[in-house]
Motif scaffolding. Structure first.
Motif, PDB file in Angstrom:
ATOM      1  N   ARG A   1      -5.685 -13.734  -4.602  1.00 29.30           N
ATOM      2  CA  ARG A   1      -4.648 -13.655  -2.875  1.00 29.30           C
ATOM      3  C   ARG A   1      -5.733 -12.506  -2.825  1.00 29.30           C
ATOM      4  NH1 ARG A   1      -2.024 -11.533  -7.980  1.00 29.30           N
ATOM      5  NH2 ARG A   1      -3.005 -10.549  -8.212  1.00 29.30           N
ATOM      6  N   VAL A   2      -5.152 -13.131  -1.215  1.00 29.42           N
ATOM      7  CA  VAL A   2      -5.344 -11.777   0.110  1.00 29.42           C
ATOM      8  C   VAL A   2      -4.343 -11.431   1.169  1.00 29.42           C
ATOM      9  CG1 VAL A   2      -6.984 -10.792   2.146  1.00 29.42           C
ATOM     10  CG2 VAL A   2      -7.768 -13.283  -0.035  1.00 29.42           C
ATOM     11  N   ALA A   3      -4.159 -10.565   1.061  1.00 37.25           N
ATOM     12  CA  ALA A   3      -2.908 -10.128   1.517  1.00 37.25           C
ATOM     13  C   ALA A   3      -4.108  -9.588   3.327  1.00 37.25           C
ATOM     14  CB  ALA A   3      -2.215  -9.266   1.485  1.00 37.25           C
ATOM     15  N   VAL A   4      -3.205  -9.957   4.505  1.00 43.57           N
ATOM     16  CA  VAL A   4      -3.495  -9.137   5.650  1.00 43.57           C
ATOM     17  C   VAL A   4      -1.895  -8.206   6.488  1.00 43.57           C
ATOM     18  CG1 VAL A   4      -4.015 -10.214   8.095  1.00 43.57           C
ATOM     19  CG2 VAL A   4      -4.579 -11.129   6.755  1.00 43.57           C
ATOM     20  N   ILE A   5      -2.735  -6.822   6.252  1.00 45.08           N
ATOM     21  CA  ILE A   5      -1.772  -5.969   6.111  1.00 45.08           C
ATOM     22  C   ILE A   5      -1.432  -5.199   7.451  1.00 45.08           C
ATOM     23  CG2 ILE A   5      -0.968  -4.113   5.450  1.00 45.08           C
ATOM     24  CD1 ILE A   5      -1.908  -5.093   2.404  1.00 45.08           C
ATOM     25  N   PRO A   6      -0.139  -4.934   8.778  1.00 46.44           N
ATOM     26  CA  PRO A   6      -0.524  -4.198   9.672  1.00 46.44           C
ATOM     27  C   PRO A   6      -0.315  -2.645   8.892  1.00 46.44           C
ATOM     28  CG  PRO A   6       1.520  -5.923   9.919  1.00 46.44           C
ATOM     29  CD  PRO A   6       0.463  -5.748   8.380  1.00 46.44           C
ATOM     30  N   ALA A   7      -1.103  -2.001   9.572  1.00 44.08           N
ATOM     31  CA  ALA A   7      -1.144  -0.599   8.730  1.00 44.08           C
ATOM     32  C   ALA A   7       0.137  -0.092   9.135  1.00 44.08           C
ATOM     33  CB  ALA A   7      -2.478   0.347   9.091  1.00 44.08           C
ATOM     34  N   SER A   8       0.475  -0.443  10.636  1.00 46.76           N
ATOM     35  CA  SER A   8       2.202  -0.008  10.669  1.00 46.76           C
ATOM     36  C   SER A   8       3.066   0.518   9.872  1.00 46.76           C
ATOM     37  CB  SER A   8       2.455  -0.473  11.997  1.00 46.76           C
ATOM     38  OG  SER A   8       2.892  -1.762  11.602  1.00 46.76           O
ATOM     39  N   ARG A   9       2.643  -0.373   8.793  1.00 45.19           N
ATOM     40  CA  ARG A   9       4.028  -1.253   7.600  1.00 45.19           C
ATOM     41  C   ARG A   9       4.724   0.710   7.075  1.00 45.19           C
ATOM     42  NH1 ARG A   9       6.091  -5.860   8.625  1.00 45.19           N
ATOM     43  NH2 ARG A   9       8.091  -4.962   7.201  1.00 45.19           N
ATOM     44  N   SER A  10       5.234   0.409   6.464  1.00 43.77           N
ATOM     45  CA  SER A  10       5.811   2.086   5.913  1.00 43.77           C
ATOM     46  C   SER A  10       4.525   1.723   4.766  1.00 43.77           C
ATOM     47  CB  SER A  10       6.934   1.916   5.086  1.00 43.77           C
ATOM     48  OG  SER A  10       7.190   1.633   3.842  1.00 43.77           O
ATOM     49  N   GLU A  11       4.593   3.153   4.197  1.00 37.64           N
ATOM     50  CA  GLU A  11       3.514   4.007   2.724  1.00 37.64           C
ATOM     51  C   GLU A  11       4.237   2.710   1.785  1.00 37.64           C
ATOM     52  OE1 GLU A  11       2.566   7.651   3.092  1.00 37.64           O
ATOM     53  OE2 GLU A  11       1.551   7.832   1.196  1.00 37.64           O
ATOM     54  N   ALA A  12       5.635   3.246   1.117  1.00 34.97           N
ATOM     55  CA  ALA A  12       5.733   2.357  -0.132  1.00 34.97           C
ATOM     56  C   ALA A  12       5.459   0.970  -0.060  1.00 34.97           C
ATOM     57  CB  ALA A  12       7.433   2.766  -0.011  1.00 34.97           C
ATOM     58  N   GLU A  13       6.125  -0.040   1.685  1.00 35.58           N
ATOM     59  CA  GLU A  13       5.808  -1.535   1.666  1.00 35.58           C
ATOM     60  C   GLU A  13       4.319  -1.542   0.932  1.00 35.58           C
ATOM     61  OE1 GLU A  13       7.167  -4.328   4.214  1.00 35.58           O
ATOM     62  OE2 GLU A  13       7.467  -3.217   5.002  1.00 35.58           O
ATOM     63  N   ILE A  14       2.934  -0.684   2.069  1.00 40.68           N
ATOM     64  CA  ILE A  14       1.812  -1.574   2.446  1.00 40.68           C
ATOM     65  C   ILE A  14       1.718  -0.465   0.700  1.00 40.68           C
ATOM     66  CG2 ILE A  14      -0.615  -0.482   2.550  1.00 40.68           C
ATOM     67  CD1 ILE A  14       0.646   0.292   5.664  1.00 40.68           C
ATOM     68  N   GLU A  15       1.707  -0.150   0.366  1.00 43.88           N
ATOM     69  CA  GLU A  15       1.017   0.585  -1.338  1.00 43.88           C
ATOM     70  C   GLU A  15       2.110  -1.143  -2.423  1.00 43.88           C
ATOM     71  OE1 GLU A  15       1.798   4.217  -2.526  1.00 43.88           O
ATOM     72  OE2 GLU A  15       1.310   4.049  -4.761  1.00 43.88           O
ATOM     73  N   ALA A  16       2.486  -1.503  -2.084  1.00 43.70           N
ATOM     74  CA  ALA A  16       3.403  -2.277  -3.266  1.00 43.70           C
ATOM     75  C   ALA A  16       2.444  -3.386  -2.633  1.00 43.70           C
ATOM     76  CB  ALA A  16       4.727  -2.559  -2.578  1.00 43.70           C
ATOM     77  N   LEU A  17       2.490  -4.040  -1.474  1.00 39.83           N
ATOM     78  CA  LEU A  17       1.918  -5.259  -0.782  1.00 39.83           C
ATOM     79  C   LEU A  17       0.301  -4.601  -1.299  1.00 39.83           C
ATOM     80  CD1 LEU A  17       2.125  -5.551   2.061  1.00 39.83           C
ATOM     81  CD2 LEU A  17       2.618  -7.399   1.230  1.00 39.83           C
ATOM     82  N   LEU A  18      -0.756  -3.845  -1.408  1.00 37.54           N
ATOM     83  CA  LEU A  18      -1.546  -3.874  -2.503  1.00 37.54           C
ATOM     84  C   LEU A  18      -2.061  -3.802  -3.454  1.00 37.54           C
ATOM     85  CD1 LEU A  18      -3.542  -0.887  -0.490  1.00 37.54           C
ATOM     86  CD2 LEU A  18      -4.126  -3.518   0.127  1.00 37.54           C
ATOM     87  N   ALA A  19      -1.001  -3.456  -4.584  1.00 34.13           N
ATOM     88  CA  ALA A  19      -0.667  -3.577  -5.858  1.00 34.13           C
ATOM     89  C   ALA A  19      -0.513  -5.062  -6.599  1.00 34.13           C
ATOM     90  CB  ALA A  19       0.377  -3.243  -6.140  1.00 34.13           C
ATOM     91  N   ALA A  20      -0.083  -6.198  -5.390  1.00 34.77           N
ATOM     92  CA  ALA A  20       0.478  -7.432  -5.914  1.00 34.77           C
ATOM     93  C   ALA A  20      -0.903  -8.622  -5.498  1.00 34.77           C
ATOM     94  CB  ALA A  20       1.320  -7.682  -4.795  1.00 34.77           C
ATOM     95  N   VAL A  21      -2.329  -7.814  -4.522  1.00 32.23           N
ATOM     96  CA  VAL A  21      -3.210  -8.845  -4.406  1.00 32.23           C
ATOM     97  C   VAL A  21      -4.822  -8.442  -5.135  1.00 32.23           C
ATOM     98  CG1 VAL A  21      -2.252  -9.522  -2.435  1.00 32.23           C
ATOM     99  CG2 VAL A  21      -3.634  -7.951  -2.397  1.00 32.23           C
ATOM    100  N   ASP A  22      -5.570  -9.527  -5.124  1.00 36.01           N
ATOM    101  CA  ASP A  22      -6.675  -9.093  -5.536  1.00 36.01           C
ATOM    102  C   ASP A  22      -7.540  -7.940  -3.855  1.00 36.01           C
ATOM    103  OD1 ASP A  22      -6.439 -10.350  -8.164  1.00 36.01           O
ATOM    104  OD2 ASP A  22      -5.821 -12.162  -6.529  1.00 36.01           O
ATOM    105  N   ALA A  23      -6.944  -8.630  -2.923  1.00 38.98           N
ATOM    106  CA  ALA A  23      -7.740  -8.215  -1.292  1.00 38.98           C
ATOM    107  C   ALA A  23      -7.068  -8.134  -0.511  1.00 38.98           C
ATOM    108  CB  ALA A  23      -8.847  -9.164  -1.351  1.00 38.98           C
ATOM    109  N   ALA A  24      -7.077  -7.382   0.360  1.00 34.75           N
ATOM    110  CA  ALA A  24      -6.530  -7.180   1.709  1.00 34.75           C
ATOM    111  C   ALA A  24      -7.753  -6.467   3.292  1.00 34.75           C
ATOM    112  CB  ALA A  24      -5.750  -5.888   1.174  1.00 34.75           C
ATOM    113  N   ALA A  25      -6.703  -7.352   4.384  1.00 39.15           N
ATOM    114  CA  ALA A  25      -7.231  -6.626   5.513  1.00 39.15           C
ATOM    115  C   ALA A  25      -6.101  -5.645   5.565  1.00 39.15           C
ATOM    116  CB  ALA A  25      -7.539  -7.749   6.032  1.00 39.15           C
TER     117      ALA A  25
END
Ligand SMILES: C[S@@+](CC[C@H](N)C(=O)[O-])C[C@H]1O[C@@H](n2cnc3c(N)ncnc32)[C@H](O)[C@@H]1O
Length: 232
Positions: free
Chosen positions: A146-170
């Motif tokens: 599972r890959v996520a594309v994450i804008p760094a402008s999202r909140s710290e908690a949200e990015i952490e939760a997203l990264l914890a839920a996927v295998d890879a991210a940009a």
């Protein structure tokens, strides 16, 4: 007959990553539009420069690229109105977009304004996360990742939760958010692979620490894979 609005992806920086279709269209359309800072011609126009014949009508959609939402909306209103005049008179318009037009592209806001009034064709472009993966030789996904594309402008908690839920991210739009991203990656035990200004003459691949020390530019990306390497 109205003209057609072409949303043309020009890739992330290297002019050789422009598609044949984009090059053919740019040679043919009478009007070329592009997002631009308040002065100068901007990234998309610079990337496509060699493919824009002299004498074309050009529309620079000028904006401050700040968090001023109202100012940005007004700039798109003005840009769409200027483009619409040509389309109404039957002239095709190519709106250049850095990377791909439909991934965080300015074209999206012009499409929203003109898409129901005029014929539209979208020409995809090489998108920066994939150009970054190529430059870093960093496979983003293998097997059933599972890959996520994450804008760094999202909140710290949200990015952490997203990264914890996927295998890879940009992680895109890194810039001033790098200290926050380093905290998150440190807590999750993930290695971030950083690259800035992919495909441009001043492209740099740096450690996260060095990038933070130097001040990461807006045109930077971090790629992450939970297994370290996608093939493991
Ligand atoms: C508004 S988005 C545009 C994305 C673009 N439409 C695409 O498909 O790549 C801008 C973000 O894309 C990324 N980006 C675009 N071009 C880049 C490049 N040449 N090098 C590094 N990052 C880039 C950065 O993360 C930047 O903050």
């Amino acid at each position: 007959m109205t003209g057609t609005l072409y949303g043309v992806g020009v890739g992330p920086g290297d002019p050789e990553l422009l598609t044949l279709k984009a090059a053919r269209l740019l040679a043919a359309v009478p009007v070329v539009a592009y997002p631009a800072p308040l002065e100068g011609c901007g990234m998309a126009r610079t990337i496509a420069a060699a493919h824009i014949p002299a004498g074309r009508t050009e529309i620079a959609i000028r904006m401050g690229f700040t968090a001023d939402r109202a100012g940005t909306e007004a700039a798109y209103d003005r840009g769409a109105a200027a483009i619409a005049i040509h389309l109404e008179q039957g002239r095709d318009v190519a709106l250049l977009c850095e990377g791909d037009p439909l991934l965080f592209g300015s074209f999206i806001y012009v499409l929203a304004r003109l898409g129901e009034r005029f014929p539209v064709v979208v020409v995809p472009g090489v998108t920066s996360p994939l150009a970054a993966a190529a430059a870093l030789q960093f496979p983003l996904a293998a097997w059933n990742d599972r890959v996520a594309v994450i804008p760094a402008s999202r909140s710290e908690a949200e990015i952490e939760a997203l990264l914890a839920a996927v295998d890879a991210a940009a992680i895109m739009k890194v810039g001033r958010h790098l200290p926050k991203l380093r905290r998150i990656l440190g807590r999750l035990g993930l290695d971030g692979h950083y690259i800035e200004r992919v495909g441009l003459p001043d492209q740099r691949i740096l450690s996260l620490e060095a990038a933070e020390a130097g001040g990461a530019p807006y045109f930077s990306i971090i790629l992450v894979h939970r297994r370290g390497k996608a093939w493991l």
